[in-house]
Design a protein around this motif. Structure first.
Motif, PDB file in Angstrom:
ATOM      1  N   TRP A   8     -17.360  10.940 100.767  1.00 32.99           N
ATOM      2  CA  TRP A   8     -16.032  11.537 100.624  1.00 32.99           C
ATOM      3  C   TRP A   8     -15.942  12.448  99.392  1.00 32.99           C
ATOM      4  O   TRP A   8     -14.855  12.717  98.880  1.00 32.99           O
ATOM      5  CB  TRP A   8     -14.956  10.457 100.605  1.00 32.99           C
ATOM      6  CG  TRP A   8     -15.211   9.272  99.707  1.00 32.99           C
ATOM      7  CD1 TRP A   8     -16.083   8.251  99.930  1.00 32.99           C
ATOM      8  CD2 TRP A   8     -14.557   8.972  98.470  1.00 32.99           C
ATOM      9  NE1 TRP A   8     -16.035   7.335  98.889  1.00 32.99           N
ATOM     10  CE2 TRP A   8     -15.102   7.751  97.994  1.00 32.99           C
ATOM     11  CE3 TRP A   8     -13.564   9.600  97.722  1.00 32.99           C
ATOM     12  CZ2 TRP A   8     -14.688   7.158  96.802  1.00 32.99           C
ATOM     13  CZ3 TRP A   8     -13.139   9.007  96.538  1.00 32.99           C
ATOM     14  CH2 TRP A   8     -13.700   7.802  96.090  1.00 32.99           C
ATOM     15  N   THR A   9     -17.112  12.936  98.953  1.00 35.16           N
ATOM     16  CA  THR A   9     -17.150  13.887  97.829  1.00 35.16           C
ATOM     17  C   THR A   9     -17.771  15.181  98.345  1.00 35.16           C
ATOM     18  O   THR A   9     -18.979  15.376  98.259  1.00 35.16           O
ATOM     19  CB  THR A   9     -17.958  13.311  96.657  1.00 35.16           C
ATOM     20  OG1 THR A   9     -17.366  12.083  96.232  1.00 35.16           O
ATOM     21  CG2 THR A   9     -17.971  14.277  95.473  1.00 35.16           C
ATOM     22  N   THR A  29     -13.421  13.351  92.433  1.00 34.21           N
ATOM     23  CA  THR A  29     -13.502  11.932  92.812  1.00 34.21           C
ATOM     24  C   THR A  29     -14.130  11.078  91.712  1.00 34.21           C
ATOM     25  O   THR A  29     -13.882   9.874  91.645  1.00 34.21           O
ATOM     26  CB  THR A  29     -14.297  11.749  94.118  1.00 34.21           C
ATOM     27  OG1 THR A  29     -15.632  12.250  93.949  1.00 34.21           O
ATOM     28  CG2 THR A  29     -13.626  12.493  95.261  1.00 34.21           C
ATOM     29  N   LEU A  82     -12.387   1.726 101.009  1.00 33.44           N
ATOM     30  CA  LEU A  82     -13.025   3.017 101.249  1.00 33.44           C
ATOM     31  C   LEU A  82     -14.501   2.961 100.885  1.00 33.44           C
ATOM     32  O   LEU A  82     -15.368   3.431 101.639  1.00 33.44           O
ATOM     33  CB  LEU A  82     -12.316   4.110 100.441  1.00 33.44           C
ATOM     34  CG  LEU A  82     -12.851   5.533 100.611  1.00 33.44           C
ATOM     35  CD1 LEU A  82     -12.690   6.012 102.045  1.00 33.44           C
ATOM     36  CD2 LEU A  82     -12.149   6.487  99.635  1.00 33.44           C
ATOM     37  N   ALA A 100     -17.852   3.128 103.459  1.00 31.49           N
ATOM     38  CA  ALA A 100     -18.975   4.058 103.281  1.00 31.49           C
ATOM     39  C   ALA A 100     -20.300   3.309 103.253  1.00 31.49           C
ATOM     40  O   ALA A 100     -21.308   3.790 103.798  1.00 31.49           O
ATOM     41  CB  ALA A 100     -18.786   4.866 101.998  1.00 31.49           C
ATOM     42  N   LYS A 150     -17.569  15.590 105.755  1.00 32.73           N
ATOM     43  CA  LYS A 150     -17.093  14.682 104.705  1.00 32.73           C
ATOM     44  C   LYS A 150     -15.566  14.684 104.629  1.00 32.73           C
ATOM     45  O   LYS A 150     -14.936  13.621 104.491  1.00 32.73           O
ATOM     46  CB  LYS A 150     -17.686  15.085 103.357  1.00 32.73           C
ATOM     47  CG  LYS A 150     -19.176  14.815 103.241  1.00 32.73           C
ATOM     48  CD  LYS A 150     -19.723  15.244 101.882  1.00 32.73           C
ATOM     49  CE  LYS A 150     -21.221  14.946 101.780  1.00 32.73           C
ATOM     50  NZ  LYS A 150     -21.751  15.260 100.438  1.00 32.73           N
ATOM     51  N   TRP A 179     -14.244  12.873 107.692  1.00 33.02           N
ATOM     52  CA  TRP A 179     -14.502  11.440 107.549  1.00 33.02           C
ATOM     53  C   TRP A 179     -13.480  10.802 106.620  1.00 33.02           C
ATOM     54  O   TRP A 179     -12.915   9.739 106.923  1.00 33.02           O
ATOM     55  CB  TRP A 179     -15.917  11.225 107.019  1.00 33.02           C
ATOM     56  CG  TRP A 179     -16.373   9.799 106.970  1.00 33.02           C
ATOM     57  CD1 TRP A 179     -17.031   9.119 107.950  1.00 33.02           C
ATOM     58  CD2 TRP A 179     -16.186   8.869 105.892  1.00 33.02           C
ATOM     59  NE1 TRP A 179     -17.283   7.824 107.552  1.00 33.02           N
ATOM     60  CE2 TRP A 179     -16.771   7.637 106.292  1.00 33.02           C
ATOM     61  CE3 TRP A 179     -15.592   8.945 104.637  1.00 33.02           C
ATOM     62  CZ2 TRP A 179     -16.772   6.509 105.483  1.00 33.02           C
ATOM     63  CZ3 TRP A 179     -15.587   7.810 103.825  1.00 33.02           C
ATOM     64  CH2 TRP A 179     -16.164   6.609 104.248  1.00 33.02           C
ATOM     65  N   PHE A 180     -13.227  11.441 105.481  1.00 29.88           N
ATOM     66  CA  PHE A 180     -12.285  10.891 104.512  1.00 29.88           C
ATOM     67  C   PHE A 180     -10.882  10.807 105.097  1.00 29.88           C
ATOM     68  O   PHE A 180     -10.198   9.775 104.957  1.00 29.88           O
ATOM     69  CB  PHE A 180     -12.268  11.742 103.241  1.00 29.88           C
ATOM     70  CG  PHE A 180     -11.169  11.386 102.292  1.00 29.88           C
ATOM     71  CD1 PHE A 180     -11.223  10.220 101.551  1.00 29.88           C
ATOM     72  CD2 PHE A 180     -10.040  12.196 102.175  1.00 29.88           C
ATOM     73  CE1 PHE A 180     -10.194   9.866 100.687  1.00 29.88           C
ATOM     74  CE2 PHE A 180      -9.012  11.855 101.315  1.00 29.88           C
ATOM     75  CZ  PHE A 180      -9.089  10.685 100.571  1.00 29.88           C
ATOM     76  N   GLN A 224     -10.800   7.959 107.738  1.00 28.08           N
ATOM     77  CA  GLN A 224     -10.958   6.627 107.148  1.00 28.08           C
ATOM     78  C   GLN A 224      -9.759   6.253 106.290  1.00 28.08           C
ATOM     79  O   GLN A 224      -9.345   5.085 106.273  1.00 28.08           O
ATOM     80  CB  GLN A 224     -12.246   6.562 106.324  1.00 28.08           C
ATOM     81  CG  GLN A 224     -13.525   6.761 107.124  1.00 28.08           C
ATOM     82  CD  GLN A 224     -13.648   5.812 108.298  1.00 28.08           C
ATOM     83  OE1 GLN A 224     -13.233   4.651 108.222  1.00 28.08           O
ATOM     84  NE2 GLN A 224     -14.220   6.303 109.389  1.00 28.08           N
TER      85      GLN A 224
END
Length: 466
Positions: free
Chosen positions: A314-315, A323, A392, A396, A409, A412-413, A416
């Protein structure tokens, strides 16, 4: 010479009838005084003087020359388990220095298994002329190693399938460094080491979670500062960052990293503070005070250690410096300090950004500061608590196929975050201007969130502030 008492008594027998008692007493007193003056020890004339007591030399509390090490997972294997970008410092400090051009002899005994440890000579990023340590594989028996530049020594003993154990004995050619071991070395012993070990360039503190390496000159400069307090705080920072990462509970996948994290002084002029594989570093000329005292160990080190905890899932590329501060803010809160976002008036800037028309906002645009972007991540924490980030990170770690592109990404973030919160966060993300690289991909991402059939948040999350 002392008066002979035998002669005195003979004279007394002759004089007794004619000499008053007082005079006899004075004669005895005079004889005794004569002995005291000529024999100050109070003993007989021929008594030998007492021998000089032996000099007691206190042994310095340096490192043990024998190490018994069990093999661990490699740093990269641990990073993969944790879904982290940067491997931690997967090596053990020895407390010994390898003099440049010298030869160090190490005896290795295999206790279990047949995997071989590696000797690292030099500290990652400590010196610009030896940015990475030199590696030497150690074999069973006697190892004679020569290194032209030298440096502090470490042992890397890891494998993707660890099963071995070894005993190492440092035999000759090395020098001890001032070496503070948490819970073992006292402040007095630390000062004694600094007062006596003058021919090495660096000193080191070792905790349960961290290794702090800096110049001998700085060690001497701060020698009376509480070393245990410093390493305790460094360890606590790691514990807090582990906690916000959800690294607790019974599941093996959620256990903290097996390895420590290196914080080192660096003579490289190109970086103020930085982090990458196996280390974080702090420039000698201005940044290094941040790792020299507990009071100075503030946002900078928290941030660099945050880079060691960042997850790639998530970066995306615009969030490398965003992040990371999820961890810094967690440390700040745990230490009872006010939020930097509040102190720096960042929330006002974020609200100005959010007040723009939706069509004018682009979360990933360079015009949006990293601090304003951080506010979005903080609002999710304010709305759903620390457990949002616990889950979270855990999600991952369990993802079979982690996203690798920016679009993947981001999508996905967003999905989620909605699943973890139990809320349809489409409106929240649209207010923040989250958009993928083209409209089709953006619409697909929001459609997937809608298909989760989650309720809308009860309040406007984008309005929350610290």
């Amino acid at each position: 010479m002392c008066t002979d008492f035998g002669q005195i008594f003979k004279r007394l027998k002759l004089m007794f009838r004619y000499t008053p008692t007082l005079i006899i007493f004075l004669i005895l007193l005079s004889a005794f005084s004569s002995c005291k003056k000529n024999n100050p020890t109070g003993g007989t004339q021929n008594q030998e003087p007492p021998s000089t007591p032996p000099v007691v030399v206190k042994k310095l509390a340096t490192a043990n020359s024998v190490l018994v090490l069990k093999e661990l997972y490699t740093g990269t294997k641990e990073a993969k388990r944790l879904a982290q970008n940067n491997p931690a410092s997967d090596f053990s400090p020895t407390g010994f220095y390898f003099p440049p051009g010298g030869t160090v002899t190490i005896n290795l005994t295999a206790i279990k298994g047949n995997h071989k440890p590696v000797l690292l000579v030099g500290t990652y990023s400590r010196y610009n002329n030896k940015w990475n340590p030199t590696s030497y594989t150690l074999n069973a028996g006697t190892n004679n190693i020569t290194d032209p530049l030298g440096g502090i020594m470490y042992i890397r003993f890891g494998n993707d399938f660890p099963d071995s154990e070894v005993s190492l004995k440092f035999v000759s050619g090395f020098k001890p460094i001032p070496f503070f071991q948490s819970g073992k070395t006292t402040q007095k012993e630390w000062v004694q080491m600094l007062d006596n070990l003058k021919d090495v360039p660096d000193a080191q503190l070792v905790g349960r979670k961290t290794i702090i390496t800096f110049s001998l000159a700085n060690a001497v400069k701060y020698k009376n500062d509480d070393r245990q307090a410093l390493i305790d705080k460094a360890d606590r920072v790691i514990n807090i960052e582990d906690s916000i990462s959800g690294l607790f509970g019974p599941d093996p996948i959620d256990q903290p990293n097996q390895h420590r994290y290196l914080l080192t002084e660096s003579d490289n002029p190109d970086y103020y503070m930085a982090a990458t594989y196996y280390r974080t570093w702090y420039r000698t000329t201005d940044a290094v005070p941040a790792i020299l005292t507990a009071g100075n160990l503030t946002w900078g080190p928290w941030h660099e250690l945050g880079h060691m905890h960042q997850q790639g899932a998530w970066t995306w590329s615009e969030l490398g410096e965003v992040t990371v501060n999820v961890y810094s803010l967690a440390v700040q809160k745990a230490l009872g300090l006010p939020s930097r976002l509040k102190d720096d008036n960042t929330w006002q800037q974020a609200m100005s950004y959010l007040s723009q028309p939706e069509s004018a906002k682009n979360f990933n645009a360079s015009s949006v500061s990293v601090w304003v972007r951080l506010c979005m991540f903080q609002q999710l924490k304010l709305a759903f608590g620390d457990s949002f980030y616990h889950q979270l990170h855990r999600t991952a770690r369990r993802e079979v196929s982690l996203p690798t592109t920016n679009d993947a990404k981001m999508k996905w973030f967003m999905i989620q975050a909605s699943k973890i919160s139990g809320k349809d966060l489409s409106s929240f993300f649209k207010k923040w201007g989250l958009a993928l690289s083209n409209p089709t991909l953006t619409n697909d991402a929001y459609s997937e969130i809608a298909n989760l059939n989650l309720p809308l948040p009860a309040t406007d999350i984008s309005s929350l502030v610290d």
